[in-house]
Design an enzyme around this catalytic site. Sequence first.
Site, short mmCIF file in Angstrom:
data_model
loop_
_atom_site.label_atom_id
_atom_site.label_comp_id
_atom_site.label_asym_id
_atom_site.label_seq_id
_atom_site.Cartn_x
_atom_site.Cartn_y
_atom_site.Cartn_z
N GLU A 41 0.83 -1.21 0.00
CA GLU A 41 0.00 0.00 0.00
C GLU A 41 0.86 1.26 0.00
OE1 GLU A 41 -3.16 0.26 -0.49
OE2 GLU A 41 -3.34 -1.91 -0.62
N GLN A 46 0.35 6.68 -5.34
CA GLN A 46 0.78 7.52 -6.46
C GLN A 46 1.78 6.81 -7.39
OE1 GLN A 46 1.85 10.86 -3.74
NE2 GLN A 46 0.50 12.08 -5.02
N THR A 47 1.67 5.48 -7.45
CA THR A 47 2.58 4.68 -8.28
C THR A 47 1.78 3.58 -8.97
OG1 THR A 47 4.46 5.08 -6.80
CG2 THR A 47 4.62 3.18 -8.26
N TYR A 86 8.71 10.18 -4.67
CA TYR A 86 7.94 10.47 -3.44
C TYR A 86 8.66 9.85 -2.24
CZ TYR A 86 4.30 11.78 -6.76
OH TYR A 86 3.60 12.36 -7.78
N TYR A 124 -7.11 5.92 3.91
CA TYR A 124 -7.20 4.95 2.82
C TYR A 124 -6.35 3.71 3.11
CZ TYR A 124 -5.64 2.47 -1.26
OH TYR A 124 -5.28 1.47 -2.12
N ASP A 142 -9.84 5.90 -2.53
CA ASP A 142 -8.68 6.50 -3.19
C ASP A 142 -9.13 7.09 -4.53
OD1 ASP A 142 -9.10 4.27 -4.76
OD2 ASP A 142 -7.00 3.66 -4.82
N CYS A 196 -12.67 1.71 -15.41
CA CYS A 196 -13.05 3.13 -15.23
C CYS A 196 -11.79 3.98 -15.07
CB CYS A 196 -13.98 3.26 -14.03
SG CYS A 196 -14.90 4.81 -13.99
N CYS A 203 -15.63 1.90 -21.49
CA CYS A 203 -17.07 1.96 -21.22
C CYS A 203 -17.85 0.84 -21.92
CB CYS A 203 -17.63 3.32 -21.62
SG CYS A 203 -16.95 4.69 -20.65
N CYS A 206 -17.96 -2.10 -19.71
CA CYS A 206 -18.31 -1.78 -18.33
C CYS A 206 -19.66 -2.41 -17.98
CB CYS A 206 -18.38 -0.26 -18.13
SG CYS A 206 -18.93 0.23 -16.48
N CYS A 212 -24.73 3.95 -15.49
CA CYS A 212 -23.71 4.98 -15.23
C CYS A 212 -24.22 6.37 -15.64
CB CYS A 212 -22.42 4.65 -15.98
SG CYS A 212 -21.12 5.88 -15.72
#
Length: 356
Positions: A41, A46-47, A86, A124, A142, A196, A203, A206, A212
């Site tokens: 986690e 951000q990866t 980061y 999160y 998230d 998504c 879509c 989906c 949606c």
Amino acid sequence: MNEILKKQIDFPKKLLRWHSENNRQMPWKETTDPYKIWLSEIILQQTRVEQGLPYYLEIVKKFPNVKDLALAPEDEVMKVWQGLGYYTRARNMHAAAKQIMQEYDGIFPETYKTILSLKGVGPYSAAAISSFSFNLAYAVLDGNVFRVLSRIFGIALPVDSSEGKKVFAETAHELLDKKNPAAYNQAIMNFGALICRPLNPDCLNCVFKRDCYAFNNGTIPLFPFKQKKVKVKNRWFNYVVISNGEEVFIERRNQNDIWQGLYQFPLIETNTYKNITQFKKILKSQSFLGGKDFTLRTVSDIVKHKLTHQRISVQFLKAETDFVKGNSWWLSVKKNDLQRYAFPKVIANYIENSLY
């Protein structure tokens, strides 16, 4: 039955059905070990999964348990993280491992509240670890989840507003499969990553396209809403690569700034681009290297380095000197030993490709 309520009831069932047929196999999904799930986690903040996976495997191999991580020198932790970016995540991860050893006798905490108390762990990550390791009913929230919920249910509140955060948190909790929170959380995260997507969502494949809101109203690119725009700062980093025979000078970034704790060549930061003639004047006026003689040979091409809030233009200035001592905080290191130190990716690339 109210259409919104019906959609809420059907959502977990459809999502879990989709997940059972499209689950991505990853090593951290094959364990309930909270240490390994926590590592995954932190790494995946951000990866992208594809980028984070080799780092996860290397870190687990090098530090197989929380004790090994806690006892490792900081430079060793930063080195194994090199290139992932980061770097605050790596420092917080190291600090949290020490915290577990000191406050929890080396046993990973088992409740949402205690997990949330760990350095660098937010709501999160605490929800993810709680559900994946201990099957506790906490909904993850998230970027993937914000995007999925906002598009399907037409939630037009900014995700970075107080009201928006509250509504999304309540919606996520209402939809959560309380009997199977681990599978549900994995499912919604995977759905956001595979179907998504932020750009070019799939879509047509989906399972929610009939329900949606964004798809049926042609407003997919608008969701999720944000009220704040990121202000980007432009900076110029000019690294002076001072060679003294087979050795070069490096220094550690200890200020409260990007890349804290990593190593770099001596840095001159400027407001704009400078050429070699201008740098000679700057170095002379600053009595660089204590006023000792040195020769400035070349200035590299500009390398552009993008961060979330910053755009950094990087140049490397090659210089030579016969002086054996630099500033007191500099280290004189043999070029062949530079691989032992953790550098920002832009510098590591230069060392590998252009230093020699």
